[in-house]
Design a protein around this motif. Structure first.
Motif, short mmCIF file in Angstrom:
data_model
loop_
_atom_site.label_atom_id
_atom_site.label_comp_id
_atom_site.label_asym_id
_atom_site.label_seq_id
_atom_site.Cartn_x
_atom_site.Cartn_y
_atom_site.Cartn_z
N VAL A 127 36.89 41.45 43.29
CA VAL A 127 37.68 40.36 43.59
C VAL A 127 37.18 39.86 42.35
CG1 VAL A 127 38.75 38.83 44.59
CG2 VAL A 127 38.34 41.12 45.84
N ASP B 115 38.87 35.96 40.48
CA ASP B 115 40.49 35.16 40.68
C ASP B 115 39.72 34.74 39.05
OD1 ASP B 115 42.13 33.42 40.88
OD2 ASP B 115 42.27 33.65 42.98
N GLU C 181 38.99 45.81 42.10
CA GLU C 181 40.12 46.09 42.90
C GLU C 181 41.49 45.40 42.78
OE1 GLU C 181 38.47 45.95 46.91
OE2 GLU C 181 37.95 47.67 46.57
N GLN C 182 41.21 43.59 42.79
CA GLN C 182 42.16 42.51 42.32
C GLN C 182 41.67 42.25 41.35
OE1 GLN C 182 42.60 40.84 45.83
NE2 GLN C 182 42.42 41.91 47.50
N THR D 179 43.03 38.95 39.29
CA THR D 179 44.75 37.00 38.76
C THR D 179 43.97 36.86 37.62
OG1 THR D 179 44.43 37.24 41.38
CG2 THR D 179 45.45 35.23 40.74
N ARG E 89 45.42 45.58 42.48
CA ARG E 89 46.62 44.25 42.72
C ARG E 89 46.31 43.56 40.76
NH1 ARG E 89 46.14 38.70 43.83
NH2 ARG E 89 47.52 37.58 44.74
N ASP F 238 47.74 40.59 38.43
CA ASP F 238 48.52 39.38 39.27
C ASP F 238 48.68 38.33 37.53
OD1 ASP F 238 49.91 36.76 39.43
OD2 ASP F 238 49.25 35.88 41.32
#
Length: 109
Positions: free
Chosen positions: A56, A58, A78-79, A81, A102, A104
């Motif tokens: 992750v 961000d 996986e993610q 942002t 994901r 964003d």
């Protein structure tokens, strides 16, 4: 920052709201999986993080302008942002991120 790199078992780190212009390269050591760096002044995508098992990432509200081809090396990601930045391009290599579930990219310019 070198002290953070010495935390070899660290899995989750939040460096949000610290006026950082860049991330310390020492973060590329250890077992870091979740990194939050919201509301900083980071302009370049931290490519060196592909050396760890980041799941992750961000980077909300920074100054990032592009997601480079080096994103393909983030095989565990996986993610991601990157909302509220200045992104105008995402390299097609992002399709190599097979674990990415994901993404964003809201409110970019």
């Amino acid at each position: 920052s070198s002290q953070v790199g010495a935390l070899s078992s660290l899995k989750w780190l939040d460096l949000s709201v610290n006026k950082l212009y860049a991330l310390p390269p020492e973060l590329a050591t250890g077992s870091l999986e979740h990194l939050a760096c919201r509301y900083n002044l980071i302009r370049n995508f931290p490519q060196f993080l592909s050396m760890v098992s980041i799941r992750v990432l961000d980077l909300h509200s920074n100054g990032i302008r592009t997601i480079p081809a080096a994103i393909a090396a983030f095989c565990m990601l996986e993610q991601l942002t990157v909302s509220c930045n200045f992104i105008t391009s995402i390299d097609k290599a992002i399709v190599e991120c097979a674990s990415l579930t994901r993404l964003d990219c809201a409110v970019n310019r």
